[in-house]
Design a protein around this motif. Sequence first.
Motif, mmCIF file in Angstrom:
data_model
loop_
_atom_site.group_PDB
_atom_site.id
_atom_site.type_symbol
_atom_site.label_atom_id
_atom_site.label_comp_id
_atom_site.label_asym_id
_atom_site.label_seq_id
_atom_site.Cartn_x
_atom_site.Cartn_y
_atom_site.Cartn_z
ATOM 1 N N GLY A 156 11.252 -16.859 10.198
ATOM 2 C CA GLY A 156 12.404 -16.547 9.347
ATOM 3 C C GLY A 156 13.114 -15.295 9.831
ATOM 4 O O GLY A 156 13.267 -15.061 11.029
ATOM 5 N N GLU A 157 13.549 -14.465 8.888
ATOM 6 C CA GLU A 157 14.303 -13.266 9.215
ATOM 7 C C GLU A 157 13.536 -12.000 8.818
ATOM 8 O O GLU A 157 14.128 -10.986 8.445
ATOM 9 N N ARG A 158 12.241 -12.027 8.883
ATOM 10 C CA ARG A 158 11.456 -10.839 8.601
ATOM 11 C C ARG A 158 11.578 -9.880 9.783
ATOM 12 O O ARG A 158 11.794 -10.275 10.918
ATOM 13 N N PHE A 159 11.422 -8.579 9.505
ATOM 14 C CA PHE A 159 11.604 -7.585 10.559
ATOM 15 C C PHE A 159 10.777 -6.343 10.254
ATOM 16 O O PHE A 159 10.201 -6.199 9.173
ATOM 17 N N VAL A 160 10.750 -5.454 11.247
ATOM 18 C CA VAL A 160 10.019 -4.190 11.133
ATOM 19 C C VAL A 160 10.907 -3.087 11.688
ATOM 20 O O VAL A 160 11.310 -3.142 12.863
ATOM 21 N N THR A 161 11.245 -2.097 10.874
ATOM 22 C CA THR A 161 11.926 -0.923 11.406
ATOM 23 C C THR A 161 10.881 0.013 12.006
ATOM 24 O O THR A 161 9.765 0.114 11.479
ATOM 25 N N ALA A 162 11.222 0.666 13.086
ATOM 26 C CA ALA A 162 10.246 1.539 13.748
ATOM 27 C C ALA A 162 10.958 2.551 14.620
ATOM 28 O O ALA A 162 12.065 2.306 15.116
ATOM 29 N N VAL A 163 10.332 3.689 14.798
ATOM 30 C CA VAL A 163 10.789 4.682 15.764
ATOM 31 C C VAL A 163 9.610 4.986 16.680
ATOM 32 O O VAL A 163 8.487 5.213 16.219
ATOM 33 N N LEU A 164 9.871 4.916 17.984
ATOM 34 C CA LEU A 164 8.868 5.230 18.996
ATOM 35 C C LEU A 164 9.223 6.568 19.620
ATOM 36 O O LEU A 164 10.418 6.910 19.759
ATOM 37 N N ALA A 165 8.216 7.316 20.005
ATOM 38 C CA ALA A 165 8.449 8.625 20.622
ATOM 39 C C ALA A 165 7.486 8.819 21.779
ATOM 40 O O ALA A 165 6.364 8.308 21.775
ATOM 41 N N GLU A 166 7.964 9.578 22.770
ATOM 42 C CA GLU A 166 7.128 9.954 23.914
ATOM 43 C C GLU A 166 7.327 11.450 24.158
ATOM 44 O O GLU A 166 8.454 11.913 24.352
ATOM 45 N N ILE A 167 6.242 12.189 24.125
ATOM 46 C CA ILE A 167 6.297 13.633 24.329
ATOM 47 C C ILE A 167 5.423 13.969 25.527
ATOM 48 O O ILE A 167 4.197 13.849 25.471
#
Length: 356
Positions: free
Chosen positions: A219-230
């Motif tokens: 369907g139209e399910r989703f996941v918001t996310a922020v990825l980071a690299e330090i």
Amino acid sequence: MAVEKGEQRTGSRALAVLPYAVMTVVTTVDLTAGPGVGFLPLVSLGPAFAGLVGGWRRTAVAGLTAFVLCLGLGVHSGLFESRRGLTALLSVAGVTAAGVAAAVMRQRREAELASVRSIAEVAQRVLLRPVPRGAGPLRIAVSYTSAVAEARIGGDLYEVVTSPAGVRIIVGDVQGKGLEAVESAAVVLGAFREAAHDEPDLPAVGERVERALNRHLSGERFVTAVLAEIGDGPRATLLNFGHPAPLVVRPDGTVGFASPPDRALPLGLTLHGGAAPAPYEVPFTPGDQLLFYTDGVTEARDAADRFYPLDERAALLKDPDPEAALRSVREDLVEHVEGPLHDDAAMLLVRYRQSR
């Protein structure tokens, strides 16, 4: 916490004494007012209350006590010369039997609930593992509060992985709630943990997670996310999939949001068109702090329907201990809402140690 535990112990003692207090009152009234009032059958309230708050053994003891009292009072008042004494005894016996049965069933349900909670704790350790408190010059702390009563895990997710390219982080929020959200979170975290070690850059990590999620979602399910690299440089690289921008707090008190140059679709929606998010950099030097969070924090409302002003509460992050700093924010968030949260709320704080 000590006050709450003391109050719980006091309440438990009061509930344990309640059945015998009730039987004492009934006995006193019956002896004072005489058998004509007809209070004697009320002695069965003792085992009734015991069955509600105690185990089956405690209920049986209360029932036996009530039976002896009923028998003694009946003989004293001459009630066994009629059916009244026998009726009172049968009432006590029946209520005691029902109380013992209720106590047994309640104890079984409590045992099942304890087993479920134990399984939930194991699932939490597998899904939301403790993050490292330190990685090179970084200090890290996390806070997670589920909106579901008694739940240990929900739809918010986070992870910190030390890779050859540096420390890689993900904080996200699954659309929806319940077991489906937990399952989607498990897919995202599993893919991220593998990709964070293997892939050369952050966009490649995002692509791996995207592919894994597309195989899982329907369907139209989703996941918001922020990825980071330090890494070792004076900057942090971010990749934002439709997630709230991290809060940046500088040593001089300057506060801002590390917003992406362009908005991008959440994970799981690339099949519906739209370009993948582009990585962007933000300065991250000794003394700086990055606070990653989910919308359960910034969209929490008070009685006047005002959102939680996270940037205005940045001063709460001054505590030298990052875990204590997050605890202050969490307590302030609960105070703002004036009650339990209506959405899961996760926060992950990354602090760059100041050189001495």
